[in-house]
Write an enzyme that holds these catalytic residues in place. Structure first.
Site, PDB file in Angstrom:
ATOM      1  N   ARG A 207     144.814 107.681  25.697  1.00 26.79           N
ATOM      2  CA  ARG A 207     145.608 108.712  26.384  1.00 26.79           C
ATOM      3  C   ARG A 207     146.536 108.083  27.419  1.00 26.79           C
ATOM      4  NH1 ARG A 207     141.031 113.393  27.520  1.00 26.79           N
ATOM      5  NH2 ARG A 207     139.801 112.911  25.685  1.00 26.79           N
TER       6      ARG A 207
ATOM      7  N   TYR B 138     130.059 110.386  10.083  1.00 20.48           N
ATOM      8  CA  TYR B 138     129.748 109.903  11.433  1.00 20.48           C
ATOM      9  C   TYR B 138     128.419 109.128  11.430  1.00 20.48           C
ATOM     10  CZ  TYR B 138     128.591 110.495  16.465  1.00 20.48           C
ATOM     11  OH  TYR B 138     128.251 110.316  17.784  1.00 20.48           O
TER      12      TYR B 138
ATOM     13  N   LYS C 166     127.703 105.190  12.229  1.00 18.75           N
ATOM     14  CA  LYS C 166     126.821 104.748  13.319  1.00 18.75           C
ATOM     15  C   LYS C 166     125.709 103.840  12.789  1.00 18.75           C
ATOM     16  CE  LYS C 166     128.678 106.643  16.985  1.00 18.75           C
ATOM     17  NZ  LYS C 166     129.325 105.771  17.977  1.00 18.75           N
TER      18      LYS C 166
ATOM     19  N   ASP D 178     141.881 104.021  27.703  1.00 16.64           N
ATOM     20  CA  ASP D 178     141.825 105.071  26.686  1.00 16.64           C
ATOM     21  C   ASP D 178     143.182 105.067  25.984  1.00 16.64           C
ATOM     22  OD1 ASP D 178     139.774 107.765  26.513  1.00 16.64           O
ATOM     23  OD2 ASP D 178     141.725 107.997  25.550  1.00 16.64           O
TER      24      ASP D 178
ATOM     25  N   GLY E 100     136.783 110.339  27.798  1.00 17.22           N
ATOM     26  CA  GLY E 100     135.981 111.297  27.042  1.00 17.22           C
ATOM     27  C   GLY E 100     134.783 111.807  27.827  1.00 17.22           C
ATOM     28  N   GLN E 101     133.898 112.513  27.112  1.00  9.06           N
ATOM     29  CA  GLN E 101     132.760 113.158  27.781  1.00  9.06           C
ATOM     30  C   GLN E 101     131.875 112.131  28.499  1.00  9.06           C
ATOM     31  OE1 GLN E 101     129.773 115.096  25.362  1.00  9.06           O
ATOM     32  NE2 GLN E 101     129.035 116.319  27.069  1.00  9.06           N
TER      33      GLN E 101
HETATM   34  P1  NAD Z   1     134.784 111.840  23.327  1.00  9.74           P
HETATM   35  O1  NAD Z   1     135.414 112.289  22.066  1.00  9.74           O
HETATM   36  O2  NAD Z   1     134.569 112.819  24.415  1.00  9.74           O
HETATM   37  O3  NAD Z   1     135.628 110.633  23.929  1.00  9.74           O
HETATM   38  C1  NAD Z   1     136.163 109.607  23.154  1.00  9.74           C
HETATM   39  C2  NAD Z   1     137.348 109.023  23.908  1.00  9.74           C
HETATM   40  O4  NAD Z   1     137.892 107.991  23.080  1.00  9.74           O
HETATM   41  C3  NAD Z   1     138.456 110.048  24.155  1.00  9.74           C
HETATM   42  O5  NAD Z   1     138.837 110.045  25.523  1.00  9.74           O
HETATM   43  C4  NAD Z   1     139.594 109.557  23.277  1.00  9.74           C
HETATM   44  O6  NAD Z   1     140.887 109.796  23.827  1.00  9.74           O
HETATM   45  C5  NAD Z   1     139.300 108.064  23.190  1.00  9.74           C
HETATM   46  N1  NAD Z   1     139.915 107.459  22.012  1.00  9.74           N
HETATM   47  C6  NAD Z   1     140.092 108.007  20.780  1.00  9.74           C
HETATM   48  N2  NAD Z   1     140.736 107.157  19.985  1.00  9.74           N
HETATM   49  C7  NAD Z   1     140.964 106.050  20.707  1.00  9.74           C
HETATM   50  C8  NAD Z   1     141.609 104.827  20.428  1.00  9.74           C
HETATM   51  N3  NAD Z   1     142.168 104.570  19.238  1.00  9.74           N
HETATM   52  N4  NAD Z   1     141.666 103.887  21.407  1.00  9.74           N
HETATM   53  C9  NAD Z   1     141.132 104.144  22.635  1.00  9.74           C
HETATM   54  N5  NAD Z   1     140.535 105.298  22.957  1.00  9.74           N
HETATM   55  C10 NAD Z   1     140.454 106.233  22.009  1.00  9.74           C
HETATM   56  O7  NAD Z   1     133.419 111.133  22.938  1.00  9.74           O
HETATM   57  P2  NAD Z   1     132.111 110.973  23.841  1.00  9.74           P
HETATM   58  O8  NAD Z   1     131.290 112.193  23.663  1.00  9.74           O
HETATM   59  O9  NAD Z   1     132.460 110.499  25.191  1.00  9.74           O
HETATM   60  O10 NAD Z   1     131.360 109.829  23.022  1.00  9.74           O
HETATM   61  C11 NAD Z   1     131.525 108.466  23.332  1.00  9.74           C
HETATM   62  C12 NAD Z   1     130.670 107.653  22.370  1.00  9.74           C
HETATM   63  O11 NAD Z   1     129.309 108.067  22.472  1.00  9.74           O
HETATM   64  C13 NAD Z   1     131.051 107.828  20.898  1.00  9.74           C
HETATM   65  O12 NAD Z   1     130.866 106.595  20.247  1.00  9.74           O
HETATM   66  C14 NAD Z   1     130.039 108.829  20.392  1.00  9.74           C
HETATM   67  O13 NAD Z   1     129.803 108.660  19.034  1.00  9.74           O
HETATM   68  C15 NAD Z   1     128.818 108.459  21.201  1.00  9.74           C
HETATM   69  N6  NAD Z   1     127.883 109.587  21.317  1.00  9.74           N
HETATM   70  C16 NAD Z   1     128.209 110.701  22.031  1.00  9.74           C
HETATM   71  C17 NAD Z   1     127.312 111.764  22.116  1.00  9.74           C
HETATM   72  C18 NAD Z   1     127.629 112.994  22.897  1.00  9.74           C
HETATM   73  O14 NAD Z   1     126.852 113.973  22.846  1.00  9.74           O
HETATM   74  N7  NAD Z   1     128.725 113.047  23.655  1.00  9.74           N
HETATM   75  C19 NAD Z   1     126.068 111.669  21.467  1.00  9.74           C
HETATM   76  C20 NAD Z   1     125.788 110.538  20.703  1.00  9.74           C
HETATM   77  C21 NAD Z   1     126.687 109.479  20.665  1.00  9.74           C
HETATM   78  C1  AKB Z   2     127.690 115.021  17.924  1.00 10.72           C
HETATM   79  O1  AKB Z   2     127.220 116.186  17.909  1.00 10.72           O
HETATM   80  O2  AKB Z   2     128.429 114.559  17.045  1.00 10.72           O
HETATM   81  C2  AKB Z   2     127.284 114.118  19.050  1.00 10.72           C
HETATM   82  C3  AKB Z   2     126.137 113.278  18.667  1.00 10.72           C
HETATM   83  C4  AKB Z   2     124.768 113.801  18.775  1.00 10.72           C
HETATM   84  O3  AKB Z   2     126.318 112.161  18.241  1.00 10.72           O
HETATM   85  N1  AKB Z   2     127.029 114.916  20.215  1.00 10.72           N
END
Ligand code: NAD
Ligand code: AKB
Length: 317
Positions: free
Chosen positions: A36, A142, A146, A34, A11-12
């Protein structure tokens, strides 16, 4: 050197975190995983295992057999996707966490990173300079997941001594990986439209100010927290961290300094309602005091790197 498993690595955040960990430690000790089947090329420089975090038995077996010591649990549904599928969002966001916390409680894992979000705050939270401890009444699935997760982390720490560490990330801005279904995703999407010379249709209103952070800062914060001495960590729910806050209008003005032809229009959708419940600025003084957190990227610097890097990426394709 701790054998480390990153769950949700494609993921990101995972993509960038795996790269950063492999830069710092030996590639072979940093295992990306993952749901995937295939991995992005960028992660092919080290081990990968396909794992579904919801398959508790399989995850347990892998972690115990492989003697994994550190786990970064990133798999989750983000805010916008979660609103469309609340039952599954709750299941994915909570069950995986219990699997990993229980393994740590049993002594199989010695350190966990689990990310929280600014989504733990809600419409009754003070939105300016939101403190570490304040009113928390999230109004999204969400955010509820959290907040519950944060409290479970603190519970496992105080009852069972589990070393779990967490950050409330703001919206993250990156160029190596795309965002996956959040309310802050516009702040990455906007750069692709800008570089392609297309008008950007923004799903948030022009004055919606949200906390954001450049991915390099977020990854550095994560590694600094994970490497901090345990006695420095006073917060076992999750730490506020701040990058910079801006509105869609402000970021588009900054982009126009590099790409004067850039155009934006505003067409708010359901994500506007989510954004309106989140803080606009964050007080991260506790993280600063406990583990010397300091942000390095302001909006000007973020935009200048994004405009440059996204161009490079497009040229490489
Ligand atoms: P994302 O959606 O880009 O990546 C999540 C990854 O999890 C994906 O690659 C997906 O294939 C994998 N996934 C989904 N279901 C799965 C499963 N059952 N088993 C294994 N892998 C699985 O999310 P992200 O942006 O990388 O966020 C990662 C974490 O950080 C999350 O908990 C998110 O809530 C938290 N977060 C992200 C942000 C942000 O801006 N990106 C901000 C706050 C918190
Ligand atoms: C979202 O917008 O859901 C995330 C976050 C701030 O948790 N980027």
């Amino acid at each position: 050197m701790a054998k480390t498993l990153i769950i949700g690595a494609c993921g990101q955040i995972g993509t960038e975190l795996v790269l950063a960990l492999r830069k710092k430690y030996e590639n072979e000790t940093i295992i990306a995983s993952d749901i995937r089947e295939s991995i992005p090329d960028i992660l092919a420089n080290g081990p990968y295992i396909q794992l579904d975090i919801l398959n508790r038995d399989e995850v347990r077996k892998y972690i115990i057999d492989q003697k994994i010591e550190h786990v970064y649990l990133l798999a989750a549904l983000l805010s916008a996707t979660a609103e469309k599928n609340p039952d599954f969002a709750w299941k994915l966001n909570m069950e995986g966490l219990f699997t990993i916390l229980d393994l740590a409680k049993e002594g199989h894992i010695n350190r966990i990173f689990w990310p929280s979000s600014i989504a733990v705050f809600g419409p009754t939270t003070p939105s300016k300079n939101t403190p570490q401890q304040t009113i928390m009444e999230p109004s999204t699935v969400y955010g509820i997941s959290k907040l519950a997760g944060e409290n479970w982390c603190a519970y496992y720490h105080s009852k069972f001594g589990v070393d779990v560490r967490s950050i409330r990330y703001p919206g993250l801005i990156s160029y190596n990986s795309l965002p996956g279904g959040g309310t802050t995703d516009y702040a990455v999407d906007i750069f692709y439209s800008a570089k392609e010379g297309k008008e950007f249709s923004c799903f948030l209103g022009k004055d919606t100010e949200l906390p954001m952070m450049f991915m390099d800062d977020a990854i550095r914060a994560t590694l600094e927290l994970m490497n901090a001495d345990s006695d420095k960590i006073s917060v076992r729910t999750s730490y506020n961290v701040a990058g910079c806050s801006f509105t869609p209008e402000k970021i588009s003005e900054e982009i126009k300094k590099h790409l004067p032809e850039f155009k934006i229009s505003y067409n708010p959708d359901f994500r506007q309602n989510i954004a309106e419940t989140w803080p606009s600025t964050i007080d991260d003084s506790v993280a600063k005091k406990d583990w010397n957190w300091i942000c390095q990227y302001n909006l000007t610097k973020i935009v200048s790197v994004m405009v440059k890097k996204i161009k490079i990426r497009k040229n490489l394709i």
